[in-house]
Design a protein around this motif. Structure first.
Motif, mmCIF file in Angstrom:
data_model
loop_
_atom_site.group_PDB
_atom_site.id
_atom_site.type_symbol
_atom_site.label_atom_id
_atom_site.label_comp_id
_atom_site.label_asym_id
_atom_site.label_seq_id
_atom_site.Cartn_x
_atom_site.Cartn_y
_atom_site.Cartn_z
ATOM 1 N N GLU A 42 -2.886 -0.080 11.132
ATOM 2 C CA GLU A 42 -1.764 0.126 10.208
ATOM 3 C C GLU A 42 -1.363 -1.159 9.493
ATOM 4 O O GLU A 42 -0.889 -1.118 8.355
ATOM 5 N N LYS A 43 -1.551 -2.298 10.132
ATOM 6 C CA LYS A 43 -1.201 -3.575 9.517
ATOM 7 C C LYS A 43 -2.432 -4.286 8.969
ATOM 8 O O LYS A 43 -2.337 -5.445 8.548
ATOM 9 N N ARG A 44 -3.559 -3.606 8.966
ATOM 10 C CA ARG A 44 -4.797 -4.187 8.446
ATOM 11 C C ARG A 44 -5.394 -3.269 7.377
ATOM 12 O O ARG A 44 -4.744 -2.997 6.380
ATOM 13 N N ALA A 45 -6.618 -2.799 7.572
ATOM 14 C CA ALA A 45 -7.323 -2.057 6.514
ATOM 15 C C ALA A 45 -6.596 -0.782 6.096
ATOM 16 O O ALA A 45 -6.489 -0.485 4.895
ATOM 17 N N TRP A 46 -6.077 -0.016 7.058
ATOM 18 C CA TRP A 46 -5.391 1.221 6.708
ATOM 19 C C TRP A 46 -4.130 0.927 5.890
ATOM 20 O O TRP A 46 -3.862 1.580 4.877
ATOM 21 N N GLY A 47 -3.375 -0.069 6.335
ATOM 22 C CA GLY A 47 -2.153 -0.437 5.623
ATOM 23 C C GLY A 47 -2.436 -0.963 4.223
ATOM 24 O O GLY A 47 -1.706 -0.638 3.270
ATOM 25 N N ARG A 48 -3.500 -1.770 4.072
ATOM 26 C CA ARG A 48 -3.876 -2.258 2.741
ATOM 27 C C ARG A 48 -4.210 -1.096 1.811
ATOM 28 O O ARG A 48 -3.797 -1.062 0.654
ATOM 29 N N THR A 49 -4.989 -0.147 2.342
ATOM 30 C CA THR A 49 -5.386 1.005 1.535
ATOM 31 C C THR A 49 -4.174 1.791 1.062
ATOM 32 O O THR A 49 -4.083 2.188 -0.107
ATOM 33 N N GLN A 50 -3.232 2.014 1.952
ATOM 34 C CA GLN A 50 -2.016 2.752 1.593
ATOM 35 C C GLN A 50 -1.244 2.026 0.490
ATOM 36 O O GLN A 50 -0.810 2.652 -0.489
ATOM 37 N N ARG A 51 -1.083 0.711 0.619
ATOM 38 C CA ARG A 51 -0.339 -0.059 -0.389
ATOM 39 C C ARG A 51 -1.068 -0.071 -1.728
ATOM 40 O O ARG A 51 -0.452 0.111 -2.784
ATOM 41 N N HIS A 52 -2.385 -0.284 -1.697
ATOM 42 C CA HIS A 52 -3.153 -0.353 -2.946
ATOM 43 C C HIS A 52 -3.126 0.983 -3.685
ATOM 44 O O HIS A 52 -2.975 1.028 -4.907
ATOM 45 N N LEU A 53 -3.285 2.074 -2.946
ATOM 46 C CA LEU A 53 -3.239 3.398 -3.563
ATOM 47 C C LEU A 53 -1.883 3.653 -4.223
ATOM 48 O O LEU A 53 -1.804 4.144 -5.355
ATOM 49 N N LYS A 54 -0.823 3.313 -3.511
ATOM 50 C CA LYS A 54 0.529 3.547 -4.017
ATOM 51 C C LYS A 54 0.759 2.776 -5.322
ATOM 52 O O LYS A 54 1.260 3.333 -6.309
ATOM 53 N N LYS A 55 0.367 1.503 -5.349
ATOM 54 C CA LYS A 55 0.578 0.689 -6.543
ATOM 55 C C LYS A 55 -0.272 1.177 -7.707
ATOM 56 O O LYS A 55 0.174 1.215 -8.857
ATOM 57 N N ALA A 56 -1.522 1.562 -7.419
ATOM 58 C CA ALA A 56 -2.404 2.059 -8.478
ATOM 59 C C ALA A 56 -1.887 3.373 -9.041
ATOM 60 O O ALA A 56 -1.899 3.601 -10.255
ATOM 61 N N GLN A 57 -1.408 4.257 -8.155
ATOM 62 C CA GLN A 57 -0.879 5.548 -8.600
ATOM 63 C C GLN A 57 0.375 5.355 -9.449
ATOM 64 O O GLN A 57 0.562 6.028 -10.465
ATOM 65 N N GLU A 58 1.218 4.412 -9.050
ATOM 66 C CA GLU A 58 2.422 4.123 -9.834
ATOM 67 C C GLU A 58 2.058 3.589 -11.213
ATOM 68 O O GLU A 58 2.668 3.956 -12.219
ATOM 69 N N PHE A 59 1.036 2.731 -11.265
ATOM 70 C CA PHE A 59 0.596 2.173 -12.550
ATOM 71 C C PHE A 59 0.083 3.272 -13.473
ATOM 72 O O PHE A 59 0.415 3.315 -14.660
#
Length: 315
Positions: A42-59
């Protein structure tokens, strides 16, 4: 050496046994493993993926682009990586169940490019990307592949063996000088993925409004020296009622996208200078154009790109 050999043999046995598992069993294995992976990462690869997806979707929402994938989740991404990795290694092992599903599109682009001289064929870590480089042997007897070394051990030897082809030579990033010499000597193809890199300087770009890095310095260099560039990619094509985890008879598409002729940046800068008093000699149109392609590729198949990579969206 004997110790490495034992590890290599064991790794080979385990991998080939896993690749021969029926798909329903592998799907069940993913369902068991994913919650554990999520909890421990959750604080590594999975967490990064969640954050990146959220920011890309918002953009994409803010810029009114491709709103149809705002429901893509980290689970979709890791499921896509899981099945595409299996397709990759089954394909490299020449399993007919995988190679029979390969579909090639826009082959005229790479064929035409090779009539003008050596070519850099470049792509990203999306879909069953391991199959891309072997596929280039359809078009040239001299494919020069740049790869990460994967360390010095059994895994490296096993992956090298799977990738191997009589027409393909593998190089580490440190061997770029020999690679360039051989590329022009053989009038061949430089093959590499350019969205991840280690211990090397990349090109600063924007992807989905965020600072990111693409590793295009080697393709830029050979382009300046007289090689053309062809962008290409792979993705798994499913019907509307399928998911990436439903094997069935999903097509593995290898699509050639665009040809950039030799000295692309120089030609565009000179053209701009001729037609405008505002000289923009610092622009890098090649990198900018490829970055736009990458963003489009990811937006089209977001569940098939490696959002989990630790270097994504960092300069």
């Amino acid at each position: 050496m004997a110790r490495i050999s034992v590890k290599y043999v064991l790794a080979k046995i385990v991998l080939h046994a896993l690749l021969r598992f029926p798909d329903f069993a592998l799907g069940f294995l993913f369902k068991l493993a994913y919650p554990i992976y999520k909890k421990t990462h959750e604080k590594r690869a999975w967490g990064r993926t969640q954050r990146h997806l959220k920011k890309a979707q918002e953009f994409l929402e803010e810029t009114n682009q491709e709103k149809n994938w705002t429901d893509v989740t980290p689970r979709d991404v890791f499921q896509g990586i899981f099945w595409n990795a299996l397709d990759s290694y089954r394909g490299l092992a020449r399993f007919k169940q995988t190679t029979s599903r390969l579909v090639f599109e826009n082959e005229n682009i790479i064929k035409e490019a090779l009539t003008h001289g050596p070519v850099a064929a470049i792509s990203i870590h999306q879909g069953s990307f391991e199959l891309l480089h072997r596929s280039l042997c359809r078009y040239s007897n001299n494919v020069h592949l740049v790869t990460d070394t994967l360390g010095e051990g059994a895994l490296r030897l096993l992956i090298q063996e799977l990738r191997s082809d009589p027409h393909l030579t593998e190089y580490s990033p440190e061997d770029s000088r020999a690679l360039i010499r051989n590329l022009f000597k053989t009038n061949g193809i430089l093959a590499m993925v350019f969205d991840q890199g280690k211990n090397t300087k990349g090109n600063k770009v924007k992807l989905f409004g965020q600072d990111s890095t693409l590793y295009l310095r080697l393709p830029e260099l050979v382009n300046q020296m007289g090689a053309g560039i062809v962008t290409f990619r792979t993705f798994t094509r499913t019907s509307d009622n399928e998911t990436i985890g439903s094997q069935n008879r999903r097509e593995i598409v290898i699509r050639f996208e665009k040809y950039y002729p030799p000295e692309y940046d120089k030609a565009l800068v000179e053209l701009h200078a001729k037609n405008s008093s505002d000289k923009k000699e610092s622009d890098a149109p090649l990198v900018e154009s490829i970055a736009k392609e990458v963003e489009t590729w990811i937006a089209e198949h977001p569940a098939q790109w490696s959002w989990n990579y630790h270097g994504n969206f960092k300069v």
